[in-house]
Design an enzyme around this catalytic site. Structure first.
Site, PDB file in Angstrom:
ATOM      1  N   ASP A 169       3.385  -8.553  -5.101  1.00  9.69           N
ATOM      2  CA  ASP A 169       2.699  -7.541  -4.311  1.00  9.69           C
ATOM      3  C   ASP A 169       1.556  -8.300  -3.348  1.00  9.69           C
ATOM      4  OD1 ASP A 169       2.282  -5.120  -3.276  1.00  9.69           O
ATOM      5  OD2 ASP A 169       1.056  -4.559  -5.092  1.00  9.69           O
ATOM      6  N   HIS A 264       5.510  -3.352   3.127  1.00  9.02           N
ATOM      7  CA  HIS A 264       5.815  -2.240   2.298  1.00  9.02           C
ATOM      8  C   HIS A 264       6.795  -0.934   2.920  1.00  9.02           C
ATOM      9  CE1 HIS A 264       2.586  -4.205  -0.080  1.00  9.02           C
ATOM     10  NE2 HIS A 264       2.858  -3.194  -0.947  1.00  9.02           N
ATOM     11  N   HIS A 267       9.897  -2.021   1.735  1.00  4.68           N
ATOM     12  CA  HIS A 267      10.030  -1.805   0.155  1.00  4.68           C
ATOM     13  C   HIS A 267      10.206  -0.288   0.019  1.00  4.68           C
ATOM     14  CE1 HIS A 267       7.929   0.271  -2.992  1.00  4.68           C
ATOM     15  NE2 HIS A 267       8.378  -0.592  -3.776  1.00  4.68           N
ATOM     16  N   HIS A 281       7.799  -2.588  -8.374  1.00  7.49           N
ATOM     17  CA  HIS A 281       7.368  -2.499  -6.898  1.00  7.49           C
ATOM     18  C   HIS A 281       7.127  -3.963  -6.465  1.00  7.49           C
ATOM     19  CE1 HIS A 281       4.509  -1.297  -3.879  1.00  7.49           C
ATOM     20  NE2 HIS A 281       3.909  -2.304  -4.065  1.00  7.49           N
TER      21      HIS A 281
END
Length: 376
Positions: A169, A264, A267, A281
């Site tokens: 992340d 993101h 993602h 994540h």
């Protein structure tokens, strides 16, 4: 130009820091609603008991149901009111933390992560889900948590996969901040509660936030592998301390005050793939970082630097690493379309984005990652 920066009132981390939790409760009163899964409470029960005794405070245990849903938030707000709680503590992983943010509504909130798998603990936002675990909505609050407290001994004894996922992340933070800066896009720091209704105008990121995002990247490159080895052996070292700070504080301030971009968003697109549901994540973000670098035609040296780092600590570099052995053109289109919906952060990239561009970037990133991994 309007700029904004947002952060917790206090951030503190250290060995056995949970023993000081009671002190922070006393800054609000004597009684705290503890929102945590029973397993997380049991992991730190001795420290909770000791800090309660030392500082003469009490924890109202909430029997958290495990889902950050509107129903659970309403139930816990009622529990807090009935017990005259002076503050709210979110202890554990992302669901407990997000639930605590919603229950507290931005006031008198203490966040105590027991894993450092994402950079959400410092932020003034939360993700809500339905009772059966489907995405519901984002919530924004007037301020970030009052206190973020991290016991590094607890983190050192958590599964290493969480630490590595947090680095995945954090890996995205600088690249998304750089893209947002170059495109003069808005950042989440300018979104207090009610912003969607036009209460507050949007804001750009600060130079401070961009510098923190860059430091985040430099820190994980320098100390990531050493921190992983410390976690594998359940010990606290300076490298582990630095990575905990990078995963939570540097990455948290970076994403919220310096901005998100393609990573993101991609993602979010990857979440439609059933075979990728087993990936965390941060693992999906790590592969998406490679996708953004391809999308913006980043220098080869930068791309290889990211690939080398990811492989050194076990982060995914291709779709197969996420559990996706095969992907059809229809599935790839669905991923790209979800990545490109109007609300997504991909539109903070410094050039127009199309679905076909995203599809191409994913295909090339997957091929580069696979080939680079096979040649190592």
């Amino acid at each position: 130009m309007r700029k904004a920066f947002i952060s917790p009132t206090k951030y503190v981390q250290g060995e056995d820091e949970l023993l000081n939790l009671g002190y922070f409760v006393t800054t609000f009163g004597k009684k705290a609603l503890l929102i945590a899964h029973a397993d997380d409470v049991n992991r730190v029960k001795d420290k909770l008991n000791k800090t309660a005794e030392t500082f003469d405070i009490s924890f109202v245990e909430s029997n958290f149901h495990g889902e950050a849903s509107r129903v659970e938030v309403a139930r816990l707000q009622k529990v807090a009111k009935e017990n005259d709680c002076d503050c709210v503590i979110g202890l554990g992983g992302g669901k407990a933390i997000d639930t605590a943010k919603c229950v507290a509504e931005g006031h008198n909130l203490i966040i105590v992560p027991t894993i450092v798998a994402t950079d959400a603990p410092t932020s003034h936002s939360a993700v809500l889900y339905t009772e059966d675990g489907q995405f519901d909505d984002y919530a924004y609050f007037v301020q970030s948590p009052s206190v973020v407290l991290i016991d590094t001994v607890v983190i050192a004894n958590a599964p290493t996969r969480f630490l590595v996922s947090g680095m995945g992340d954090a890996l995205s933070t600088y690249f998304e901040a750089r893209a947002t800066h170059n495109s003069y896009s808005n950042v989440n720091a300018g979104l207090p509660c009610g912003a969607r209704e036009g209460v507050c105008p949007p804001a750009k990121g600060t130079n401070t936030a961009l510098a923190l995002a860059k430091l985040c990247y430099e820190t994980i490159l320098e100390d990531g592998l050493k921190a992983k080895e410390a976690s594998d052996n359940n010990v606290v070292t300076p490298a582990l301390e630095n990575i905990i700070e990078a995963n939570i504080l540097l990455s948290g301030l970076g994403f919220e005050s310096a901005g998100l971009a393609a990573i993101h968003a991609i993602h979010d697109g990857l979440t439609v793939l059933h075979d990728a549901h087993g990936a965390t994540h941060g693992e999906k973000v790590a592969f998406s970082t490679i996708c953004q670098l391809v999308l913006e035609n980043a220098p080869k040296a930068e791309l290889y630097e990211v690939l080398d780092f990811a492989l050194s600590i076990g982060l995914p570099v291709c779709l197969a690493d996420l559990g996706v052995k095969e992907i059809s053109d229809a599935e790839l289109t669905e991923v790209a379309e979800k990545s490109c919906i109007p609300e997504e952060s991909i539109h903070s990239m410094p050039f127009p984005i199309t679905v076909d561009q995203v599809k191409a970037a994913i295909i090339v990133a997957d091929k580069i990652g696979k080939e680079y991994k096979n040649h190592k």
